[in-house]
Design a protein around this motif. Structure first.
Motif, PDB file in Angstrom:
ATOM      1  N   SER A   6       0.854  -1.197   0.000  1.00 46.43           N
ATOM      2  CA  SER A   6       0.000   0.000   0.000  1.00 46.43           C
ATOM      3  C   SER A   6       0.883   1.238   0.000  1.00 46.43           C
ATOM      4  CB  SER A   6      -0.880   0.008   1.260  1.00 46.43           C
ATOM      5  OG  SER A   6      -1.711   1.148   1.265  1.00 46.43           O
ATOM      6  N   THR A   8       0.313   3.414   2.029  1.00 47.61           N
ATOM      7  CA  THR A   8       0.249   3.829   3.439  1.00 47.61           C
ATOM      8  C   THR A   8       1.493   3.399   4.214  1.00 47.61           C
ATOM      9  OG1 THR A   8      -0.837   1.758   4.049  1.00 47.61           O
ATOM     10  CG2 THR A   8      -2.272   3.609   3.487  1.00 47.61           C
ATOM     11  N   GLY A  58      -8.434   8.639   7.445  1.00 50.55           N
ATOM     12  CA  GLY A  58      -9.389   8.813   6.356  1.00 50.55           C
ATOM     13  C   GLY A  58     -10.722   8.166   6.690  1.00 50.55           C
ATOM     14  N   THR A  59     -10.674   7.118   7.464  1.00 51.44           N
ATOM     15  CA  THR A  59     -11.926   6.498   7.902  1.00 51.44           C
ATOM     16  C   THR A  59     -12.716   7.499   8.738  1.00 51.44           C
ATOM     17  OG1 THR A  59     -10.917   4.303   7.839  1.00 51.44           O
ATOM     18  CG2 THR A  59     -12.894   4.557   9.199  1.00 51.44           C
ATOM     19  N   ASN A  62     -14.101  10.336   6.463  1.00 49.44           N
ATOM     20  CA  ASN A  62     -15.250   9.826   5.696  1.00 49.44           C
ATOM     21  C   ASN A  62     -16.474   9.691   6.594  1.00 49.44           C
ATOM     22  OD1 ASN A  62     -14.235   9.587   3.094  1.00 49.44           O
ATOM     23  ND2 ASN A  62     -13.495   7.506   3.389  1.00 49.44           N
ATOM     24  N   HIS A  83     -14.656   2.409  -0.651  1.00 49.58           N
ATOM     25  CA  HIS A  83     -13.949   2.137   0.603  1.00 49.58           C
ATOM     26  C   HIS A  83     -14.898   2.266   1.791  1.00 49.58           C
ATOM     27  CE1 HIS A  83     -11.036   2.488   3.890  1.00 49.58           C
ATOM     28  NE2 HIS A  83     -10.184   1.890   3.079  1.00 49.58           N
ATOM     29  N   TYR A  87     -14.572  -1.207   3.498  1.00 47.94           N
ATOM     30  CA  TYR A  87     -13.415  -1.292   4.405  1.00 47.94           C
ATOM     31  C   TYR A  87     -13.505  -0.398   5.641  1.00 47.94           C
ATOM     32  CZ  TYR A  87     -11.153  -3.496   0.344  1.00 47.94           C
ATOM     33  OH  TYR A  87     -10.836  -4.312  -0.705  1.00 47.94           O
ATOM     34  N   GLU A  88     -14.699   0.040   5.996  1.00 49.48           N
ATOM     35  CA  GLU A  88     -14.747   0.928   7.165  1.00 49.48           C
ATOM     36  C   GLU A  88     -15.590   0.324   8.286  1.00 49.48           C
ATOM     37  OE1 GLU A  88     -14.976   5.122   6.032  1.00 49.48           O
ATOM     38  OE2 GLU A  88     -13.427   4.786   4.508  1.00 49.48           O
ATOM     39  N   GLU A 135     -15.717   8.348  -4.931  1.00 44.95           N
ATOM     40  CA  GLU A 135     -14.316   8.099  -4.549  1.00 44.95           C
ATOM     41  C   GLU A 135     -13.397   8.387  -5.738  1.00 44.95           C
ATOM     42  OE1 GLU A 135     -13.889   4.360  -2.350  1.00 44.95           O
ATOM     43  OE2 GLU A 135     -11.960   4.067  -3.325  1.00 44.95           O
ATOM     44  N   ASP A 168     -14.738  10.964  -1.189  1.00 43.79           N
ATOM     45  CA  ASP A 168     -13.613  10.300  -0.538  1.00 43.79           C
ATOM     46  C   ASP A 168     -12.408  10.517  -1.465  1.00 43.79           C
ATOM     47  OD1 ASP A 168     -11.643   8.661   0.412  1.00 43.79           O
ATOM     48  OD2 ASP A 168     -12.879   6.842   0.542  1.00 43.79           O
ATOM     49  N   ALA A 170      -9.164  10.259  -0.726  1.00 43.04           N
ATOM     50  CA  ALA A 170      -7.938   9.747  -0.097  1.00 43.04           C
ATOM     51  C   ALA A 170      -6.746   9.902  -1.053  1.00 43.04           C
ATOM     52  CB  ALA A 170      -8.116   8.292   0.305  1.00 43.04           C
ATOM     53  N   ARG A 171      -7.021   9.698  -2.354  1.00 45.07           N
ATOM     54  CA  ARG A 171      -5.969   9.834  -3.377  1.00 45.07           C
ATOM     55  C   ARG A 171      -6.368  10.867  -4.436  1.00 45.07           C
ATOM     56  NH1 ARG A 171      -6.295   4.491  -1.955  1.00 45.07           N
ATOM     57  NH2 ARG A 171      -4.422   3.670  -0.926  1.00 45.07           N
ATOM     58  N   CYS A 196      -6.369  12.538   2.366  1.00 43.60           N
ATOM     59  CA  CYS A 196      -5.434  11.887   3.292  1.00 43.60           C
ATOM     60  C   CYS A 196      -4.005  12.365   3.022  1.00 43.60           C
ATOM     61  CB  CYS A 196      -5.475  10.377   3.119  1.00 43.60           C
ATOM     62  SG  CYS A 196      -7.065   9.649   3.549  1.00 43.60           S
ATOM     63  N   LYS A 199      -1.432   8.622   2.618  1.00 46.11           N
ATOM     64  CA  LYS A 199      -1.344   7.674   1.492  1.00 46.11           C
ATOM     65  C   LYS A 199      -0.103   8.086   0.679  1.00 46.11           C
ATOM     66  CE  LYS A 199      -5.264   5.968   2.955  1.00 46.11           C
ATOM     67  NZ  LYS A 199      -5.380   6.851   4.100  1.00 46.11           N
ATOM     68  N   SER A 207      -5.693  12.969   8.168  1.00 47.29           N
ATOM     69  CA  SER A 207      -6.594  13.263   7.048  1.00 47.29           C
ATOM     70  C   SER A 207      -7.380  14.520   7.392  1.00 47.29           C
ATOM     71  CB  SER A 207      -7.572  12.102   6.851  1.00 47.29           C
ATOM     72  OG  SER A 207      -6.858  10.940   6.483  1.00 47.29           O
ATOM     73  N   ARG A 310      -2.730  -6.481  -5.679  1.00 47.08           N
ATOM     74  CA  ARG A 310      -2.531  -5.035  -5.839  1.00 47.08           C
ATOM     75  C   ARG A 310      -1.103  -4.678  -5.470  1.00 47.08           C
ATOM     76  NH1 ARG A 310      -4.963  -0.290  -1.952  1.00 47.08           N
ATOM     77  NH2 ARG A 310      -3.438  -1.278  -0.575  1.00 47.08           N
TER      78      ARG A 310
HETATM   79  N1  TLP Z   1      -7.067   2.366   2.171  1.00 51.74           N
HETATM   80  C1  TLP Z   1      -6.176   1.313   2.604  1.00 51.74           C
HETATM   81  C2  TLP Z   1      -6.959   0.097   3.097  1.00 51.74           C
HETATM   82  O1  TLP Z   1      -7.892   0.478   4.033  1.00 51.74           O
HETATM   83  C3  TLP Z   1      -7.645  -0.668   2.001  1.00 51.74           C
HETATM   84  C4  TLP Z   1      -5.250   0.956   1.463  1.00 51.74           C
HETATM   85  O2  TLP Z   1      -4.244   0.258   1.730  1.00 51.74           O
HETATM   86  O3  TLP Z   1      -5.504   1.353   0.324  1.00 51.74           O
HETATM   87  N2  TLP Z   1     -10.508   5.931   1.475  1.00 51.74           N
HETATM   88  C5  TLP Z   1      -9.762   5.232   0.603  1.00 51.74           C
HETATM   89  C6  TLP Z   1     -10.062   5.320  -0.852  1.00 51.74           C
HETATM   90  C7  TLP Z   1      -8.694   4.439   1.058  1.00 51.74           C
HETATM   91  O4  TLP Z   1      -7.993   3.748   0.180  1.00 51.74           O
HETATM   92  C8  TLP Z   1      -8.425   4.371   2.447  1.00 51.74           C
HETATM   93  C9  TLP Z   1      -7.325   3.498   2.980  1.00 51.74           C
HETATM   94  C10 TLP Z   1      -9.234   5.123   3.308  1.00 51.74           C
HETATM   95  C11 TLP Z   1     -10.273   5.890   2.788  1.00 51.74           C
HETATM   96  C12 TLP Z   1      -9.071   5.072   4.817  1.00 51.74           C
HETATM   97  O5  TLP Z   1      -7.951   5.714   5.261  1.00 51.74           O
HETATM   98  P1  TLP Z   1      -7.347   5.404   6.732  1.00 51.74           P
HETATM   99  O6  TLP Z   1      -6.541   4.160   6.579  1.00 51.74           O
HETATM  100  O7  TLP Z   1      -6.523   6.604   7.021  1.00 51.74           O
HETATM  101  O8  TLP Z   1      -8.483   5.231   7.659  1.00 51.74           O
END
Ligand code: TLP
Length: 339
Positions: A6, A8, A58-59, A62, A83, A87-88, A135, A168, A170-171, A196, A199, A207, A310
Motif C-alpha cells: 500500500s 500507506t 481517512g476512515t 469519511n 472504501h 473497508y470501514e 471516490e 472520498d 484519499a488519493r 489523506c 497515502k 486526514s 494489488r
Molecule cells: N485504504 C487502505 C486500506 O484500508 C484498504 C489501502 O491500503 O488502500 N478511502 C480510501 C479510498 C482508502 O484507500 C483508504 C485506505 C481510506 C479511505 C481510509 O484511510 P485510513 O486508513 O486513514 O483510515
C-alpha cells in the motif's frame, strides 16, 4: 523487503521529521494549536473550501462526512466497491445509524442514470436518500480516475434530487497530478471532501475533511464525539503540512513507476491493467500462493481477490526497486510455467 502492499506504508522523511520537531503546538481541542490551524487553512484553500478539520484517519473524515450529511435512518448511496462500504467496519450503520445503498458502475464510476434509478420518492416505506459518496481515485478499481465531467454530471444529478455529495479523496491528488487538473475542480461538485496525507503524500498519520464553515463546525462536534479530539496535535499535523507542501508534485514519479512496473510484469507474462495512477492490479492465477512465492523473492503485495493482487508505488519505492520487483515476479512466473 520491497513493500508494494500500500502507499500507506511510507515512513516520514528526514525533512518531515524535522518539521515535526520544529512545530509550534497548543491544545487543539481549544483551537489553539497553531500548526493544526495552519494545516486546516492550507488544505481548505487547496480544495477551494471555506474550512477544514484535521482528523487521525481517512476512515474518520469519511465517517464524519457521512454523519454531518445525514440523519438517523437516512440512505447513503455509494459504489458497491467504495472504501466507505467495503473497508470501514460498518461504520455508517454503527456511528450514523444510516442504511447504505451500493450501486454498480464500471471502474468505480456511478452514472447519473444509475443514481436516478436508485433514488426512491418520498414514501413512508422508504429511507430518505440523503448523501451520495464518490471516490477519486478509486482504490478497488485500481487507482482509476473519476473523470471530471462524469463526476460533475452525477453530482449535478444528486443535487437535483436534493442529495448531498461527499468525496472520498484519499488519493485525490493522484487524480489531480495524473490529469493536470487542480484538485479543487472536483471539490466544487462536492459538499464535503476527505483527503489523506498518509497515502501517497507520505505522512505517518492524518486526514482532513473540508466543507463550508457551518458543516465543519458540526464536524468538530462529531470529531469530539467520535473520540478524535486531539491535544498538541501540531507534532503530527506538521508532517501532514509538510506532505501537502512538498509531496504533491512528486506523485507523478509514482505514476511513472507504476507504468514501468505494469509494463515489466506484462513482459513477464502477467495480465495487467494499464495503471492510471499509482495502483497496479495484476492477474496472477492464484493470489495466495503467488504472494507467498513473491515474498520469498523479497517483494510484498496485497491480495485483491482470488486471482488478483494489488501493487502500489509510493514515496519509499525507487526505480531500482521497481526493476527488482519485476525480476522477482518474473522468477515466480518462470517457476509456474515449469510446473
Ligand atoms: N485504504 C487502505 C486500506 O484500508 C484498504 C489501502 O491500503 O488502500 N478511502 C480510501 C479510498 C482508502 O484507500 C483508504 C485506505 C481510506 C479511505 C481510509 O484511510 P485510513 O486508513 O486513514 O483510515
Amino acid at each position: 523487503m520491497i513493500d508494494l502492499r500500500s502507499d500507506t506504508v511510507t515512513r516520514p522523511t528526514r525533512a518531515m521529521r524535522q518539521a515535526m520537531m520544529d512545530a509550534p503546538v497548543g491544545d487543539d481541542v481549544f483551537g489553539e494549536d497553531p500548526t493544526v490551524n495552519k494545516l486546516e487553512e492550507y488544505v481548505a484553500a487547496l480544495l477551494g473550501k471555506e474550512a477544514a478539520i484535521y482528523c487521525p484517519s481517512g476512515t474518520m473524515t469519511n465517517q464524519i462526512g457521512v454523519y454531518v450529511g445525514t440523519g438517523r435512518g437516512d440512505e447513503v448511496l455509494l459504489h458497491e466497491d467504495a472504501h466507505i462500504f467495503r473497508y470501514e467496519a460498518g461504520a455508517p450503520a454503527l456511528l450514523s445509524g444510516v442504511q447504505v445503498r451500493p450501486l454498480p458502475g464500471e471502474g468505480g464510476i456511478i452514472a447519473p442514470e444509475t443514481l436516478r434509478a436508485a433514488v426512491r420518492p418520498e414514501n413512508v416505506h422508504f429511507p430518505r436518500p440523503k448523501l451520495l459518496c464518490l471516490e477519486n481515485t478509486h482504490n478497488v478499481a485500481g487507482g482509476k480516475i473519476f473523470p471530471l465531467e462524469k463526476f460533475a454530471a452525477v453530482a449535478a444529478e444528486a443535487r437535483g434530487l436534493g442529495i448531498n455529495v461527499h468525496l472520498d479523496g484519499a488519493r485525490l491528488f493522484n487524480a489531480a497530478m495524473a490529469t493536470g487538473l487542480p484538485a479543487w475542480e472536483w471539490c466544487e461538485h462536492a459538499d464535503t471532501v476527505s483527503v489523506c496525507s498518509s497515502k501517497g503524500l507520505g505522512a505517518p498519520v492524518g486526514s482532513l475533511l473540508a466543507g463550508d464553515e457551518e458543516t465543519i463546525r458540526e464536524a468538530r462536534r462529531a470529531r469530539k464525539a467520535f473520540g478524535g479530539g486531539m491535544r498538541q496535535a501540531g507534532v503530527i499535523a506538521a508532517a501532514s503540512l509538510h506532505a501537502f507542501e512538498h509531496h504533491i508534485e512528486r506523485l507523478a514519479e509514482d505514476h511513472e513507476r507504476a507504468r514501468k512496473l505494469a509494463a515489466g510484469l506484462e513482459k513477464s507474462g502477467y495480465t495487467v491493467e494499464p495503471p492510471e495512477t499509482n495502483i497496479v492490479l495484476v492477474e496472477v492465477g492464484e493470489a495466495e500462493s503467488f504472494l507467498r512465492d513473491l515474498a520469498e523473492h523479497g517483494v510484498l503485495a496485497t491480495p485483491w481477490g482470488k486471482s488478483t493482487v494489488r501493487m502500489c508505488t509510493h514515496l519509499d519505492i525507487c526505480d531500482e526497486e521497481i526493476e527488482a520487483a519485476i525480476e522477482a515476479a518474473s522468477r515466480v512466473a518462470a517457476v509456474f510455467t515449469q510446473l
